[in-house]
Design a protein around this motif. Structure first.
Motif, PDB file in Angstrom:
ATOM      1  N   GLU A  93       3.897   2.886  -2.019  1.00  0.00           N
ATOM      2  CA  GLU A  93       2.515   3.055  -1.583  1.00  0.00           C
ATOM      3  C   GLU A  93       2.069   4.506  -1.442  1.00  0.00           C
ATOM      4  OE1 GLU A  93       0.853   0.246   1.214  1.00  0.00           O
ATOM      5  OE2 GLU A  93       2.833  -0.631   1.540  1.00  0.00           O
ATOM      6  N   ALA A  97      -0.445  -1.095   3.599  1.00  0.00           N
ATOM      7  CA  ALA A  97      -1.813  -1.537   3.343  1.00  0.00           C
ATOM      8  C   ALA A  97      -2.061  -2.948   3.861  1.00  0.00           C
ATOM      9  CB  ALA A  97      -2.109  -1.464   1.844  1.00  0.00           C
ATOM     10  N   ALA A  98      -1.082  -3.831   3.701  1.00  0.00           N
ATOM     11  CA  ALA A  98      -1.282  -5.237   4.062  1.00  0.00           C
ATOM     12  C   ALA A  98      -1.101  -5.520   5.549  1.00  0.00           C
ATOM     13  CB  ALA A  98      -0.321  -6.118   3.261  1.00  0.00           C
ATOM     14  N   THR A  99      -0.546  -4.585   6.270  1.00  0.00           N
ATOM     15  CA  THR A  99      -0.343  -4.780   7.717  1.00  0.00           C
ATOM     16  C   THR A  99      -1.619  -4.437   8.476  1.00  0.00           C
ATOM     17  OG1 THR A  99       2.031  -4.313   7.593  1.00  0.00           O
ATOM     18  CG2 THR A  99       0.972  -4.036   9.727  1.00  0.00           C
ATOM     19  N   ARG A 100      -2.074  -5.353   9.303  1.00  0.00           N
ATOM     20  CA  ARG A 100      -3.275  -5.127  10.105  1.00  0.00           C
ATOM     21  C   ARG A 100      -2.899  -4.816  11.553  1.00  0.00           C
ATOM     22  NH1 ARG A 100      -6.204  -9.788  10.589  1.00  0.00           N
ATOM     23  NH2 ARG A 100      -4.400 -11.035   9.954  1.00  0.00           N
ATOM     24  N   LYS A 118       5.544  -6.368   5.043  1.00  0.00           N
ATOM     25  CA  LYS A 118       4.295  -6.533   4.304  1.00  0.00           C
ATOM     26  C   LYS A 118       3.814  -5.271   3.603  1.00  0.00           C
ATOM     27  CE  LYS A 118       1.189  -9.147   6.125  1.00  0.00           C
ATOM     28  NZ  LYS A 118       0.157  -9.756   6.992  1.00  0.00           N
TER      29      LYS A 118
END
Length: 232
Positions: free
Chosen positions: A127, A42-45, A39
């Motif tokens: 990124e 940034a998109a990984t939580r 992912k």
């Protein structure tokens, strides 16, 4: 402690929990690596990483203070923490410098390029501008040691008269560029490739090594290799 207490169910459960606790950092790093590669950073939580590892978000933060620290731990576990081992291995190499260069490129592919860890390189390429602190960390922990390792191989060849004199600041990219291409081809759905052909990584590396060596080998070394091929 009595034998009955030593082998009691409660003792077994406690031992199992202790083993599970010891394994958690590794499980969290594995889960984080998978999600970062799938992912992006940034998109990984954090809660996704915890869920995939089978723990709570709070447990994750017991081991890693932030998502940034988790990412750094993933990089150290899979790439930068292995440079000491790799350098020792290359320094003990007994073959010629051309053989060492070929060995280095092939081993890099086997141990990093063809593994999930290679996705970290693509992640940083996409990124880095949005996360300058992580970019600086990656440069310090991965890029610089990697460059130094390649420089040492090329310098070895020059010192032995196997490679001609070259500007090492630029020559390192001759080695790095094809490996970056392999990473991009692996993690970009083949968009970098001729769609009519499959890329064989081993054949690609062998071709790149031969091309590099024909460009940087001293004339004497080139003639010696040609003589060996003719004799074979």
């Amino acid at each position: 402690m009595s034998l009955s207490k030593l082998f009691s169910p409660n003792t077994a459960v406690a031992a199992k929990r202790e083993r599970r606790k010891e394994a958690r950092p590794g499980e969290l790093l594995d889960a984080a690596l998978d999600l970062f590669v799938e992912k992006g950073f940034a998109a990984t939580r954090a809660e996704e990483v915890a869920a995939r590892a089978g723990v709570s978000k709070g447990t994750l933060f017991l081991y890693f203070q932030s998502k940034e620290e988790l990412f750094k731990a993933v990089v150290r576990e899979n790439i930068s923490g292995r440079f000491t081992e790799w350098r020792a291995e290359l320094e003990s190499f007994e073959g010629s410098s051309p053989e060492l260069l070929a060995y280095c490129m092939n081993v890099w592919w086997e141990r990093v390029g063809m593994t999930r860890a290679s996705g970290l390189t693509k992640l940083m390429m996409s990124e880095a501008k949005n996360f300058p602190e992580l970019a600086a960390f990656y440069h310090q922990e991965v890029i610089m040691p990697g460059h130094d390792l390649i420089r040492s191989i090329l310098q070895r060849g020059m010192d032995r008269g196997e490679f001609h004199a070259m500007d090492l600041d630029y020559a390192v990219y001759v080695v790095i560029a094809p490996m970056i291409f392999l990473i991009l081809s692996r993690h970009s759905g083949g968009v970098c490739l001729n769609s009519e052909k499959d890329l064989d990584p081993q054949k690609f590396i062998a071709h790149q090594v031969e091309t590099i060596l024909n460009g940087i080998s001293a004339p004497v070394a080139t003639a010696a290799r040609a003589g060996k091929k003719a004799a074979a």
